[in-house]
Design a protein around this motif. Structure first.
Motif, mmCIF file in Angstrom:
data_model
loop_
_atom_site.group_PDB
_atom_site.id
_atom_site.type_symbol
_atom_site.label_atom_id
_atom_site.label_comp_id
_atom_site.label_asym_id
_atom_site.label_seq_id
_atom_site.Cartn_x
_atom_site.Cartn_y
_atom_site.Cartn_z
ATOM 1 N N TRP A 25 0.382 29.137 58.096
ATOM 2 C CA TRP A 25 -0.485 30.150 57.504
ATOM 3 C C TRP A 25 -1.293 30.787 58.621
ATOM 4 C CZ3 TRP A 25 -5.726 30.100 58.093
ATOM 5 C CH2 TRP A 25 -6.327 28.893 58.435
ATOM 6 N N GLU A 26 -1.787 32.010 58.349
ATOM 7 C CA GLU A 26 -2.633 32.693 59.324
ATOM 8 C C GLU A 26 -3.488 33.739 58.616
ATOM 9 O OE1 GLU A 26 0.152 36.225 61.123
ATOM 10 O OE2 GLU A 26 0.484 34.206 61.909
ATOM 11 N N TYR A 27 -4.579 34.087 59.273
ATOM 12 C CA TYR A 27 -5.422 35.189 58.807
ATOM 13 C C TYR A 27 -4.788 36.495 59.281
ATOM 14 C CZ TYR A 27 -9.212 31.778 58.044
ATOM 15 O OH TYR A 27 -9.979 30.733 57.617
ATOM 16 N N VAL A 28 -4.803 37.519 58.412
ATOM 17 C CA VAL A 28 -4.232 38.819 58.784
ATOM 18 C C VAL A 28 -5.269 39.899 58.525
ATOM 19 C CG1 VAL A 28 -2.452 40.512 58.196
ATOM 20 C CG2 VAL A 28 -1.873 38.090 58.331
ATOM 21 N N TRP A 45 -5.692 37.391 53.586
ATOM 22 C CA TRP A 45 -6.138 38.752 53.863
ATOM 23 C C TRP A 45 -7.637 38.938 53.711
ATOM 24 C CZ3 TRP A 45 -2.330 41.874 50.328
ATOM 25 C CH2 TRP A 45 -1.022 41.616 50.719
ATOM 26 N N LEU A 69 5.689 32.067 55.800
ATOM 27 C CA LEU A 69 4.300 32.314 56.162
ATOM 28 C C LEU A 69 3.440 32.567 54.937
ATOM 29 C CD1 LEU A 69 2.381 32.849 58.607
ATOM 30 C CD2 LEU A 69 3.041 35.261 58.402
ATOM 31 N N THR A 77 -0.174 34.265 54.304
ATOM 32 C CA THR A 77 -1.176 35.088 54.981
ATOM 33 C C THR A 77 -2.425 35.178 54.132
ATOM 34 O OG1 THR A 77 -0.141 37.078 54.069
ATOM 35 C CG2 THR A 77 0.450 36.473 56.316
ATOM 36 N N TYR A 94 -4.471 35.829 49.223
ATOM 37 C CA TYR A 94 -3.379 35.429 50.097
ATOM 38 C C TYR A 94 -2.051 35.947 49.566
ATOM 39 C CZ TYR A 94 -1.980 31.927 46.655
ATOM 40 O OH TYR A 94 -1.542 31.302 45.515
#
Length: 85
Positions: free
Chosen positions: A5-8, A78, A74, A76, A66
């Motif tokens: 996972w990641e911040y976008v 948001w 993935l 993400t 998300y």
């Protein structure tokens, strides 16, 4: 590939100013979402269907928006929204 996972677009933009305890809950829930998505989409990289679209997850201290993208394996994040004090 493996699920993550990641911040976008990035953590600074999405989570700036959010309380650390709230962000810890967001990240804990994001880890859970990754495990669930990995179990649901066993062949994520070859996924041919549409993405599920944006969803909300509620955690202690607020909620976040998300999306799960199986082809990229993935999750993400948001937007994070802490409860107002």
């Amino acid at each position: 590939m493996s699920w993550s996972w990641e911040y976008v677009p990035d953590e600074e933009t999405v989570a700036s100013g959010a309380p650390p305890a709230f962000l810890a809950e967001v990240e804990k829930k994001a880890d859970e979402l990754v495990r669930a998505a990995e179990a649901l989409h066993l062949h994520g990289a070859t996924w041919q269907g549409a993405d599920e679209g944006a969803r909300h997850a509620f955690v202690a201290g607020g909620f976040f928006v998300y999306m799960i993208t199986p082809r990229a394996e993935l999750v993400t994040i948001w937007q994070v929204t802490p409860d107002p004090l």
